[in-house]
Motif scaffolding. Sequence first.
Motif, PDB file in Angstrom:
ATOM      1  N   VAL A   1       4.584  -7.110  -7.224  1.00  0.00           N
ATOM      2  CA  VAL A   1       3.610  -6.394  -8.063  1.00  0.00           C
ATOM      3  C   VAL A   1       4.100  -6.416  -9.509  1.00  0.00           C
ATOM      4  O   VAL A   1       5.258  -6.100  -9.794  1.00  0.00           O
ATOM      5  N   GLU A   2       3.207  -6.765 -10.424  1.00  0.00           N
ATOM      6  CA  GLU A   2       3.577  -6.826 -11.847  1.00  0.00           C
ATOM      7  C   GLU A   2       2.450  -6.220 -12.679  1.00  0.00           C
ATOM      8  O   GLU A   2       1.622  -6.929 -13.264  1.00  0.00           O
ATOM      9  N   CYS A   3       2.436  -4.903 -12.738  1.00  0.00           N
ATOM     10  CA  CYS A   3       1.408  -4.193 -13.511  1.00  0.00           C
ATOM     11  C   CYS A   3       1.720  -4.270 -15.004  1.00  0.00           C
ATOM     12  O   CYS A   3       2.887  -4.282 -15.419  1.00  0.00           O
ATOM     13  N   LEU A   4       0.677  -4.270 -15.797  1.00  0.00           N
ATOM     14  CA  LEU A   4       0.844  -4.129 -17.244  1.00  0.00           C
ATOM     15  C   LEU A   4       1.073  -2.674 -17.610  1.00  0.00           C
ATOM     16  O   LEU A   4       1.701  -2.366 -18.619  1.00  0.00           O
TER      17      LEU A   4
ATOM     18  N   ILE B   1      -5.715   1.474 -10.761  1.00  0.00           N
ATOM     19  CA  ILE B   1      -5.112   1.608  -9.442  1.00  0.00           C
ATOM     20  C   ILE B   1      -4.171   0.437  -9.207  1.00  0.00           C
ATOM     21  O   ILE B   1      -4.286  -0.619  -9.846  1.00  0.00           O
ATOM     22  N   LEU B   2      -3.254   0.609  -8.278  1.00  0.00           N
ATOM     23  CA  LEU B   2      -2.229  -0.403  -8.035  1.00  0.00           C
ATOM     24  C   LEU B   2      -2.830  -1.716  -7.545  1.00  0.00           C
ATOM     25  O   LEU B   2      -2.308  -2.796  -7.857  1.00  0.00           O
ATOM     26  N   LEU B   3      -3.915  -1.656  -6.796  1.00  0.00           N
ATOM     27  CA  LEU B   3      -4.530  -2.874  -6.263  1.00  0.00           C
ATOM     28  C   LEU B   3      -5.121  -3.758  -7.358  1.00  0.00           C
ATOM     29  O   LEU B   3      -5.434  -4.926  -7.118  1.00  0.00           O
ATOM     30  N   ASP B   4      -5.280  -3.203  -8.566  1.00  0.00           N
ATOM     31  CA  ASP B   4      -5.773  -4.003  -9.691  1.00  0.00           C
ATOM     32  C   ASP B   4      -4.676  -4.830 -10.357  1.00  0.00           C
ATOM     33  O   ASP B   4      -4.957  -5.687 -11.189  1.00  0.00           O
TER      34      ASP B   4
ATOM     35  N   SER C   1       1.447 -10.943  -5.221  1.00  0.00           N
ATOM     36  CA  SER C   1       1.570 -12.234  -4.539  1.00  0.00           C
ATOM     37  C   SER C   1       0.425 -12.522  -3.582  1.00  0.00           C
ATOM     38  O   SER C   1       0.337 -13.644  -3.057  1.00  0.00           O
ATOM     39  N   GLY C   2      -0.437 -11.574  -3.380  1.00  0.00           N
ATOM     40  CA  GLY C   2      -1.542 -11.737  -2.444  1.00  0.00           C
ATOM     41  C   GLY C   2      -1.483 -10.671  -1.380  1.00  0.00           C
ATOM     42  O   GLY C   2      -0.388 -10.315  -0.898  1.00  0.00           O
ATOM     43  N   PHE C   3      -2.626 -10.147  -1.011  1.00  0.00           N
ATOM     44  CA  PHE C   3      -2.635  -9.057  -0.038  1.00  0.00           C
ATOM     45  C   PHE C   3      -2.063  -9.533   1.304  1.00  0.00           C
ATOM     46  O   PHE C   3      -2.529 -10.514   1.890  1.00  0.00           O
ATOM     47  N   GLY C   4      -1.041  -8.832   1.770  1.00  0.00           N
ATOM     48  CA  GLY C   4      -0.397  -9.177   3.035  1.00  0.00           C
ATOM     49  C   GLY C   4       0.605 -10.300   2.940  1.00  0.00           C
ATOM     50  O   GLY C   4       1.209 -10.699   3.949  1.00  0.00           O
ATOM     51  N   VAL C   5       0.818 -10.853   1.737  1.00  0.00           N
ATOM     52  CA  VAL C   5       1.798 -11.924   1.525  1.00  0.00           C
ATOM     53  C   VAL C   5       3.064 -11.301   0.949  1.00  0.00           C
ATOM     54  O   VAL C   5       3.043 -10.722  -0.133  1.00  0.00           O
TER      55      VAL C   5
ATOM     56  N   VAL D   1       1.383   3.338 -12.980  1.00  0.00           N
ATOM     57  CA  VAL D   1       0.020   3.157 -12.474  1.00  0.00           C
ATOM     58  C   VAL D   1      -0.198   4.023 -11.234  1.00  0.00           C
ATOM     59  O   VAL D   1      -1.243   4.667 -11.082  1.00  0.00           O
ATOM     60  N   VAL D   2       0.803   4.076 -10.363  1.00  0.00           N
ATOM     61  CA  VAL D   2       0.708   4.916  -9.165  1.00  0.00           C
ATOM     62  C   VAL D   2       0.556   6.381  -9.547  1.00  0.00           C
ATOM     63  O   VAL D   2      -0.356   7.078  -9.082  1.00  0.00           O
ATOM     64  N   CYS D   3       1.439   6.879 -10.400  1.00  0.00           N
ATOM     65  CA  CYS D   3       1.425   8.302 -10.753  1.00  0.00           C
ATOM     66  C   CYS D   3       0.145   8.693 -11.479  1.00  0.00           C
ATOM     67  O   CYS D   3      -0.463   9.730 -11.175  1.00  0.00           O
ATOM     68  N   ARG D   4      -0.283   7.879 -12.432  1.00  0.00           N
ATOM     69  CA  ARG D   4      -1.490   8.208 -13.191  1.00  0.00           C
ATOM     70  C   ARG D   4      -2.725   8.184 -12.301  1.00  0.00           C
ATOM     71  O   ARG D   4      -3.626   9.011 -12.448  1.00  0.00           O
TER      72      ARG D   4
END
Length: 354
Positions: free
Chosen positions: A93-96, A101-104, A108-112, A54-57
């Motif tokens: 982080v557990e992307c499909l 983008i990575l934020l999608d 665990s929660g932003f800043g957690v 996800v980061v690279c793409r």
Amino acid sequence: MGRIRRCKKGIQEETVFVRLVDGRYPWEGKVEVFKDGSWGTVCDNNWDMDDANVVCRSLGLGEAVEVSTFKDCCFQDYQDVDEGLNDIFLDEVECLGNESILLDCPHSGFGVYNCNHTQDATVKCETGIRLVGGSNNLEGRVEVFYDGSWGTVCSHHFDIIDAHVVCKSLGHTFALSASSYADFGQGKGDIVLDGLHCTGGESNIYECESDDTNFFKCFHQMDAGVTCSPEDYAVFLVNGSTYLEGRVTVAYQGYLGTVCDTSWDLKNANVICKSLGFGHAVSINDFGPGIGDIILDDIHCVGNESSIFNCSHGGLGVHNCNHSQDAGVTCFGEDVCITGLCETNIFPKGKMRN
């Protein structure tokens, strides 16, 4: 990140939500994400190839080729890894793998987080060089990735050796041509590199020397382009006064170099001339020393071979000579486009460094 000096010219228009920092090249490094006006890192808990892809793409850098942790990889080291670094923004982080983008991605929660900067996630993407505007993937305007966006290369001093390094970094064997003046259209955004001076042995153009003295004269009308070859090998004549003569230069499996004149005779020269579509060899000559590797030595052709590589020789890269012994030939024929070389001009006169 190499010896190259990078210059930026233009206005970056796109908003960047992720970046790679502290890597050797711009397409690898520690992952940082942007939110609420600041940058922060990503913890490597559950970090895998789906996350890295996800980061690279999202950066236009193709697929990820490697993931690792800060402490296991090759990036900048700190005596105190927590001192002076950005906050940790994401963990678990557990992307499909299909997110834009990575934020999608779920996290665990932003800043957690439950980690420190020794667990900062890193990634290495496919490449930071691409060809744009060509009719296929073998040609196009050269664009390089730097500081989170894609930019172009100015064609000051851009020649076939620089083009060869571009093609090799993209997985092609060698370059057929180096073009100037936006032959594949003008790019947008920053002009990133100028005054390249590659030797041919570099793995990518970020390892090449550069000279940005004339950078202020660069505009997108001077964007450099290349055409790469799908073939494994080729032979060129370089530094002659016509297309019928020159120092013999060969490309083979990504290497570019010369041929030693030990045992060099008209039979060998005839094979060179015929393989280029010219007539027989008129003479063997000295056209000055080349650069790069010495690919072939002790060549013994019968004369009916279709390529110099089909002749007996000492072995690829095996030689007992130096560039003062580089072989050259003069072929018989009219200085016309017998094989289209005057049109495609594999090594254009004035474009190849001696």
